[in-house]
Design an enzyme around this catalytic site. Structure first.
Site, PDB file in Angstrom:
ATOM      1  N   HIS A 234       0.857  -1.142  -0.009  1.00  0.00           N
ATOM      2  CA  HIS A 234      -0.091  -0.023   0.006  1.00  0.00           C
ATOM      3  C   HIS A 234       1.185   1.394   0.050  1.00  0.00           C
ATOM      4  O   HIS A 234       0.274   2.448  -0.233  1.00  0.00           O
ATOM      5  CB  HIS A 234      -0.940   0.204   1.187  1.00  0.00           C
ATOM      6  CG  HIS A 234      -0.471   0.310   2.578  1.00  0.00           C
ATOM      7  ND1 HIS A 234      -0.019  -0.687   3.439  1.00  0.00           N
ATOM      8  CD2 HIS A 234      -0.076   1.282   3.102  1.00  0.00           C
ATOM      9  CE1 HIS A 234       0.494  -0.151   4.544  1.00  0.00           C
ATOM     10  NE2 HIS A 234       0.634   1.140   4.367  1.00  0.00           N
TER      11      HIS A 234
ATOM     12  N   ASP B 297       0.616  -7.495   1.945  1.00  0.00           N
ATOM     13  CA  ASP B 297       0.576  -6.260   1.537  1.00  0.00           C
ATOM     14  C   ASP B 297       2.200  -6.187   1.444  1.00  0.00           C
ATOM     15  O   ASP B 297       2.830  -5.422   2.620  1.00  0.00           O
ATOM     16  CB  ASP B 297       0.099  -5.601   2.882  1.00  0.00           C
ATOM     17  CG  ASP B 297       0.288  -3.947   2.626  1.00  0.00           C
ATOM     18  OD1 ASP B 297       0.239  -3.677   1.487  1.00  0.00           O
ATOM     19  OD2 ASP B 297       0.256  -3.330   3.622  1.00  0.00           O
TER      20      ASP B 297
ATOM     21  N   SER C 252       4.587   2.496   8.024  1.00  0.00           N
ATOM     22  CA  SER C 252       4.190   1.264   7.129  1.00  0.00           C
ATOM     23  C   SER C 252       5.644   0.830   6.395  1.00  0.00           C
ATOM     24  O   SER C 252       6.019   1.761   5.581  1.00  0.00           O
ATOM     25  CB  SER C 252       3.150   1.584   6.108  1.00  0.00           C
ATOM     26  OG  SER C 252       2.015   2.100   6.971  1.00  0.00           O
TER      27      SER C 252
END
Length: 463
Positions: free
Chosen positions: A197, A227, A304
């Protein structure tokens, strides 16, 4: 036998408390404090005679020990000899008895091991105990965090993204007008692992190292299973992070997260513990991500793609998400799940995941009890649609359909590796490359069945 270290009678206390200074109830008689008359030692008489003759008195041999009186002229020589001899015999006998007794005591103490004991420290009452105490064993977590940060921070990068912040509903990562994330350099030739992402849909990527160097990055590949993504920059000799083994991590151990929250606070370090393993989350687009590590180490937007470390500074996870409705609940992808695509990138291969084409429920004792299942672990092939209605868990045309798997089957092992809480089906399958043929142990209507299945390549999108 009494303890040889125990005194036969208690010694008087050195600090005996005195009576309070109060007036007596009855009058008392006067007490004279005049010292009693003392007998003058013999040498003073000699001194007096010497003074009379103006001669200096002799100095005594020992100031506190009077000289032994000389024998009188009237004493018979024979009597003095016998008495002196008797005294000598008594002294010799006493010394011999003392020596024998001491040797006996020494032998007893040596045989019982008493001489090897630690001598107890006598401490006055009211003072702190000074005797030997057990040394507490402590783990200096702050030092472990410091060492891990120093070791890994140079390999943690900040990834500035343009064109990726167009999806305001992204549950992982949404910063208006611009995007930022983190990444981990796992090979010195410019290979970086991050989140899908973070990299997906990016028009440009700018990778910044801790030392301030900047590189243009390109997306090498996107993971179709979870992810994750791989980014490449054209550089050599870059610092790298040591890659650990997430299968050895334990609940409750130290967890350290490093990343760039909000893109402003680069290379920030937070710490907590590993809270749980095998977590499953579903994001707003309906994608389900399984087998995540849960941690309470602070993870924020921008973290992230950063690293989750153990106390040795080894990467055991890639930070990926947080629970938006709670605090202290973050998730990371185990590094063992990321390892296969990292190896594929280094080999110049296209990123691909094995796929069998089933929907399943990981069995727990509670699920087994509720549904009257014959086993308490395994992958139960069952599924429901968005309305809660039962649906076929076998994807049409998939390797599972070709192999003959059916609704309600329970896969218990893959090539002899049992499926359980520590080794779920997805984890086991990630160890194989697409095209590999494996044997599946299956329970079907209470009977054991072995099926042969050739792994396919997981599609980019799954309905």
């Amino acid at each position: 036998m009494t303890d040889p270290f125990e005194p036969t009678a208690p010694l008087p206390a050195p600090d005996q408390p005195t009576a309070p200074l109060t007036a007596p109830d009855q009058p008392t008689q006067a007490v004279s404090y005049s010292p009693a008359a003392e007998r003058r030692p013999a040498w003073t008489d000699v001194a007096a005679e010497s003074d009379a003759e103006h001669v200096a008195p002799p100095t005594p041999r020992a100031w506190y020990e009077p000289e032994a009186p000389a024998a009188t002229g009237t004493q018979a020589a024979g009597t003095g000899t016998r008495r002196g001899g008797a005294v000598g015999v008594v002294i010799a006998a006493s010394l011999a008895a003392a020596v024998v007794g001491s040797l006996g005591t020494y032998g007893i103490l040596a045989s019982t091991g008493a001489l090897d004991r630690e001598v107890a420290t006598v401490v006055p009452v009211g003072q702190a105990q000074q005797a030997t105490q057990p040394v507490p064993v402590t783990i200096d977590e702050s030092s472990a965090i410091t060492r891990a940060a120093e070791k890994v921070s140079p390999a943690i990068v900040t990834i500035a993204v343009s064109g990726a912040a167009a999806n305001p509903n992204d549950p992982f990562f949404s910063i208006p007008q611009s995007g930022v994330g983190s990444g981990v350099i796992f090979d010195s030739n410019g290979w970086i692992v991050t989140n899908k992402h973070v990299a997906s849909g990016a028009q440009t990527l700018t990778v910044t190292l801790e030392d301030g160097r900047e590189f243009n990055g390109t997306v090498y590949g996107i993971d179709t299973l979870t992810d994750l993504a791989i980014i490449k920059v054209e550089a050599t000799g870059l610092p790298t992070a040591p890659i650990g083994d997430s299968s050895t991590a334990k609940v409750g151990q130290l967890a350290i997260a490093i990343g760039s929250p909000l893109g402003t606070y680069t290379n920030s370090v937070t710490a907590g513990i590993l809270s749980a393993f095998g977590r499953t989350i579903t994001v707003q687009d309906g994608t389900t991500i399984r087998n995540l590590i849960q941690t309470d180490a602070a993870i924020n937007p921008g973290n992230s793609g950063g690293a989750l470390l153990d106390s040795g500074g080894n990467v055991i996870g890639i930070n990926t998400a947080i629970a938006q409705t709670a605090e202290g609940i973050g998730f990371a992808i185990p590094i063992n799940i990321a390892r296969p695509i990292m190896q594929q990138a280094l080999a110049g291969q296209e990123l691909a995941r094995p796929w069998i084409g089933v929907y399943y429920v990981a069995i727990t004792p509670a699920i087994a009890d509720t549904n009257s299942l014959p086993v308490e672990q395994g992958a139960w092939l069952t599924a429901q649609d968005a309305n809660g209605q039962s649906m076929d868990p076998i994807v049409a045309g998939s390797p599972a359909a070709t192999a003959g798997l059916r609704d309600g089957d329970i896969i218990t092992a893959v090539d002899g590796t049992a499926i359980d809480a520590d080794s779920p089906l997805d984890d086991i399958l990630t160890q194989y490359a697409p095209g590999r043929t494996v044997a599946l142990d299956v329970l079907r209507d209470g009977a054991k069945v072995t099926l042969t299945l050739t792994l396919g390549t997981r599609p980019t999108t799954l309905e």
